[in-house]
Design a protein around this motif. Structure first.
Motif, mmCIF file in Angstrom:
data_model
loop_
_atom_site.group_PDB
_atom_site.id
_atom_site.type_symbol
_atom_site.label_atom_id
_atom_site.label_comp_id
_atom_site.label_asym_id
_atom_site.label_seq_id
_atom_site.Cartn_x
_atom_site.Cartn_y
_atom_site.Cartn_z
ATOM 1 N N ALA A 59 -0.564 -21.439 -43.813
ATOM 2 C CA ALA A 59 -1.455 -22.507 -44.280
ATOM 3 C C ALA A 59 -2.517 -21.951 -45.217
ATOM 4 O O ALA A 59 -2.885 -22.586 -46.211
ATOM 5 N N TRP A 60 -3.015 -20.746 -44.927
ATOM 6 C CA TRP A 60 -4.015 -20.113 -45.784
ATOM 7 C C TRP A 60 -3.450 -19.823 -47.171
ATOM 8 O O TRP A 60 -4.185 -19.879 -48.173
ATOM 9 N N LEU A 61 -2.145 -19.547 -47.241
ATOM 10 C CA LEU A 61 -1.492 -19.305 -48.525
ATOM 11 C C LEU A 61 -1.152 -20.601 -49.258
ATOM 12 O O LEU A 61 -0.727 -20.555 -50.408
ATOM 13 N N GLY A 62 -1.317 -21.746 -48.604
ATOM 14 C CA GLY A 62 -0.998 -23.016 -49.248
ATOM 15 C C GLY A 62 0.465 -23.376 -49.193
ATOM 16 O O GLY A 62 0.951 -24.142 -50.033
ATOM 17 N N LEU A 63 1.188 -22.858 -48.192
ATOM 18 C CA LEU A 63 2.625 -23.106 -48.085
ATOM 19 C C LEU A 63 2.968 -24.185 -47.064
ATOM 20 O O LEU A 63 4.141 -24.417 -46.796
ATOM 21 N N THR A 64 1.959 -24.827 -46.493
ATOM 22 C CA THR A 64 2.200 -25.889 -45.522
ATOM 23 C C THR A 64 1.914 -27.252 -46.150
ATOM 24 O O THR A 64 1.137 -27.346 -47.105
ATOM 25 N N PRO A 65 2.510 -28.332 -45.629
ATOM 26 C CA PRO A 65 2.332 -29.658 -46.242
ATOM 27 C C PRO A 65 0.911 -30.187 -46.063
ATOM 28 O O PRO A 65 0.247 -29.915 -45.067
ATOM 29 N N ARG A 66 0.487 -30.967 -47.032
ATOM 30 C CA ARG A 66 -0.787 -31.662 -46.927
ATOM 31 C C ARG A 66 -0.603 -32.887 -46.034
ATOM 32 O O ARG A 66 0.406 -33.593 -46.130
ATOM 33 N N GLN A 67 -1.574 -33.139 -45.175
ATOM 34 C CA GLN A 67 -1.457 -34.279 -44.252
ATOM 35 C C GLN A 67 -2.146 -35.513 -44.814
ATOM 36 O O GLN A 67 -3.226 -35.433 -45.386
ATOM 37 N N TYR A 68 -1.476 -36.664 -44.638
ATOM 38 C CA TYR A 68 -2.054 -37.979 -44.936
ATOM 39 C C TYR A 68 -1.866 -38.815 -43.674
ATOM 40 O O TYR A 68 -1.027 -39.710 -43.624
ATOM 41 N N SER A 69 -2.631 -38.495 -42.633
ATOM 42 C CA SER A 69 -2.403 -39.095 -41.327
ATOM 43 C C SER A 69 -3.567 -39.993 -40.942
ATOM 44 O O SER A 69 -4.734 -39.667 -41.178
ATOM 45 N N THR A 70 -3.249 -41.132 -40.320
ATOM 46 C CA THR A 70 -4.261 -42.053 -39.843
ATOM 47 C C THR A 70 -3.624 -42.980 -38.818
ATOM 48 O O THR A 70 -2.409 -43.235 -38.868
ATOM 49 N N GLY A 71 -4.441 -43.458 -37.910
ATOM 50 C CA GLY A 71 -3.950 -44.409 -36.927
ATOM 51 C C GLY A 71 -2.818 -43.879 -36.057
ATOM 52 O O GLY A 71 -1.972 -44.641 -35.594
ATOM 53 N N GLY A 72 -2.803 -42.593 -35.830
ATOM 54 C CA GLY A 72 -1.754 -42.018 -35.005
ATOM 55 C C GLY A 72 -0.437 -41.810 -35.723
ATOM 56 O O GLY A 72 0.529 -41.330 -35.130
ATOM 57 N N LYS A 73 -0.377 -42.128 -37.011
ATOM 58 C CA LYS A 73 0.838 -41.939 -37.793
ATOM 59 C C LYS A 73 0.683 -40.697 -38.668
ATOM 60 O O LYS A 73 -0.236 -40.614 -39.478
ATOM 61 N N THR A 74 1.585 -39.770 -38.496
ATOM 62 C CA THR A 74 1.522 -38.513 -39.242
ATOM 63 C C THR A 74 2.392 -38.603 -40.489
ATOM 64 O O THR A 74 3.581 -38.916 -40.402
ATOM 65 N N GLN A 75 1.784 -38.362 -41.627
ATOM 66 C CA GLN A 75 2.506 -38.341 -42.892
ATOM 67 C C GLN A 75 2.226 -37.011 -43.583
ATOM 68 O O GLN A 75 1.074 -36.619 -43.739
ATOM 69 N N LEU A 76 3.287 -36.339 -43.961
ATOM 70 C CA LEU A 76 3.161 -35.048 -44.622
ATOM 71 C C LEU A 76 3.538 -35.172 -46.088
ATOM 72 O O LEU A 76 4.528 -35.828 -46.429
ATOM 73 N N GLY A 77 2.763 -34.535 -46.957
ATOM 74 C CA GLY A 77 3.020 -34.595 -48.397
ATOM 75 C C GLY A 77 3.497 -33.266 -48.939
ATOM 76 O O GLY A 77 4.175 -32.501 -48.246
ATOM 77 N N ARG A 78 3.112 -32.961 -50.152
ATOM 78 C CA ARG A 78 3.492 -31.701 -50.774
ATOM 79 C C ARG A 78 2.659 -30.553 -50.217
ATOM 80 O O ARG A 78 1.652 -30.773 -49.550
ATOM 81 N N ILE A 79 3.085 -29.331 -50.525
ATOM 82 C CA ILE A 79 2.317 -28.185 -50.048
ATOM 83 C C ILE A 79 0.931 -28.200 -50.689
ATOM 84 O O ILE A 79 0.741 -28.702 -51.804
ATOM 85 N N THR A 80 -0.036 -27.634 -49.974
ATOM 86 C CA THR A 80 -1.427 -27.728 -50.422
ATOM 87 C C THR A 80 -1.735 -26.833 -51.619
ATOM 88 O O THR A 80 -2.657 -27.110 -52.382
ATOM 89 N N ARG A 81 -1.014 -25.711 -51.763
ATOM 90 C CA ARG A 81 -1.275 -24.712 -52.806
ATOM 91 C C ARG A 81 -2.684 -24.135 -52.711
ATOM 92 O O ARG A 81 -3.283 -23.734 -53.709
ATOM 93 N N ARG A 82 -3.215 -24.098 -51.528
ATOM 94 C CA ARG A 82 -4.508 -23.449 -51.316
ATOM 95 C C ARG A 82 -4.300 -21.950 -51.153
ATOM 96 O O ARG A 82 -3.191 -21.466 -51.031
ATOM 97 N N GLY A 83 -5.403 -21.224 -51.131
ATOM 98 C CA GLY A 83 -5.314 -19.801 -50.847
ATOM 99 C C GLY A 83 -4.932 -18.968 -52.055
ATOM 100 O O GLY A 83 -5.124 -19.366 -53.203
ATOM 101 N N ASP A 84 -4.360 -17.805 -51.784
ATOM 102 C CA ASP A 84 -4.078 -16.826 -52.820
ATOM 103 C C ASP A 84 -2.813 -17.205 -53.582
ATOM 104 O O ASP A 84 -1.700 -17.108 -53.057
ATOM 105 N N ALA A 85 -2.976 -17.633 -54.823
ATOM 106 C CA ALA A 85 -1.828 -18.082 -55.626
ATOM 107 C C ALA A 85 -0.894 -16.920 -55.962
ATOM 108 O O ALA A 85 0.323 -17.120 -56.080
ATOM 109 N N TYR A 86 -1.438 -15.718 -56.111
ATOM 110 C CA TYR A 86 -0.611 -14.575 -56.497
ATOM 111 C C TYR A 86 0.367 -14.205 -55.388
ATOM 112 O O TYR A 86 1.568 -14.039 -55.631
ATOM 113 N N VAL A 87 -0.127 -14.081 -54.158
ATOM 114 C CA VAL A 87 0.751 -13.747 -53.040
ATOM 115 C C VAL A 87 1.751 -14.872 -52.802
ATOM 116 O O VAL A 87 2.935 -14.619 -52.526
#
Length: 346
Positions: A244-272
């Motif tokens: 998740a720190w590298l930005g390789l996990t999905p971004r969450q769009y969750s509300t009302g108990g419904k979990t929705q996953l989007g594209r990867i976050t691309r956070r963290g160290d872009a080089y690694v």
């Protein structure tokens, strides 16, 4: 900890803005020249100091730690929600102080001089690669003006270095030769930096360096970059947190108990992250060509059939990041067990 002073510092090339919040909530704003910062910091009581991640942050963080302070380096995105009013140095320092005062932020790991030295070689190598790409594109565009084109990729570059200049105006011959020499120098510089990175990583972290390379898709450059970036990896609770720190996990769009996953976050160290995804491309190609794939390779092939090529590369990079954390923290190597082709999922 409640009575510990909190200090937010906004670093700049010449002037530093400081916001101090003492244990009673009294706020003091101060502006100093950068050269005086460490002398003034030595007079502060033991404090919790926060800074945004920037070029000087790790240098000052090491100095503050020697003075006995605790230090948190924050990504700029974590500070933005706490800024009140327009963006200026004073408001930025106050936002940093408020951020570490009201939230327990994990922050960016403070890098040692050795880590920064190794990463500097990586940055120099990436810069040479960008210069080489620019030189190739410049040459390609120039020759197109005279109706000469080359195929894309490495084969086109080889042809560009060897083609006959008879179809080019003689006034350009000398400059084209100089461009060819410049491209050759850049190639040599990139190769030299690659060797220096590998040798430096091997001399400093021979065991971890060799251990990471037992993973498929992890080569000398990736092993060096990971080791220089995160050290032993103990600052992360588990492999998923590292991914998740590298930005390789999905971004969450969750509300009302419904979990929705989007594209990867691309956070963290872009080089690694980029190195892991590039390595995943190689690992997938090897898996598809393997007559006796391992369990991991079987998973790669099955995932590619299910979700497609490019998504699979990210999934492989995610899994590799988690395996990297396991190898670093458990101090073991990767041992793949083979699976016969008949056991491969459809």
């Amino acid at each position: 900890m409640d009575k510990l002073n909190v200090i937010g510092i906004d670093l700049a090339k010449r002037v530093v803005s400081i916001c101090r919040i003492d244990g009673d909530g009294v706020i003091v704003n101060q502006t100093l020249s950068r050269d005086r910062l460490l002398d003034v910091a030595a007079q502060w009581p033991i404090s919790k100091i926060g800074m945004e991640a920037c070029g000087m942050a790790h240098h000052f963080a090491r100095a503050f730690l020697k003075l006995g302070h605790s230090v948190i380096i924050l990504p700029a995105s974590r500070v933005v929600p706490y800024r009140i009013g327009g963006k200026n140095d004073r408001n930025d320092a106050r936002a940093i102080a408020d951020c570490i005062h009201h939230r327990d932020e994990p922050g960016v790991p403070v890098k040692s001089i050795e880590q920064q030295t190794e990463l500097s070689l990586h940055r120099l190598r990436e810069g040479k690669k960008e210069e080489r790409t620019a030189a190739i594109n410049r040459m390609r565009g120039l020759l197109l003006e005279f109706g000469i084109s080359f195929v894309q990729g490495a084969r086109g570059v080889v042809e560009m270095m060897r083609f006959d200049l008879s179809g080019i105006p003689s006034a350009l011959h000398a400059e084209i030769r100089r461009q060819r020499e410049w491209m050759q120098l850049l190639d040599a510089a990139i190769d030299q930096l690659s060797r220096e990175i590998a040798e430096l990583a091997k001399s400093r972290r021979a065991t971890e360096y060799a251990r990471l390379q037992t993973l498929p898709s992890i080569g000398p450059l990736t092993a060096s970059a990971i080791g220089a970036t995160i050290g032993d990896g103990t600052q992360f609770k588990n492999g998923r947190q590292f991914a998740a720190w590298l930005g390789l996990t999905p971004r969450q769009y969750s509300t009302g108990g419904k979990t929705q996953l989007g594209r990867i976050t691309r956070r963290g160290d872009a080089y690694v992250r980029t190195l892991l995804i590039q390595g995943a491309r190689s690992a997938l190609q090897v898996a598809m060509a393997s007559p006796s794939p391992t369990r991991l390779q079987v998973w790669m092939i099955h995932t590619c059939k299910r979700i497609g090529y490019h998504k699979t590369l990210v999934a492989i990079a995610n899994k590799q990041a988690r395996l990297v954390w396991c190898l670093l923290t458990r101090k073991t190597g990767y041992h793949a067990d083979t699976m016969p082709p008949a056991a491969m999922p459809a």
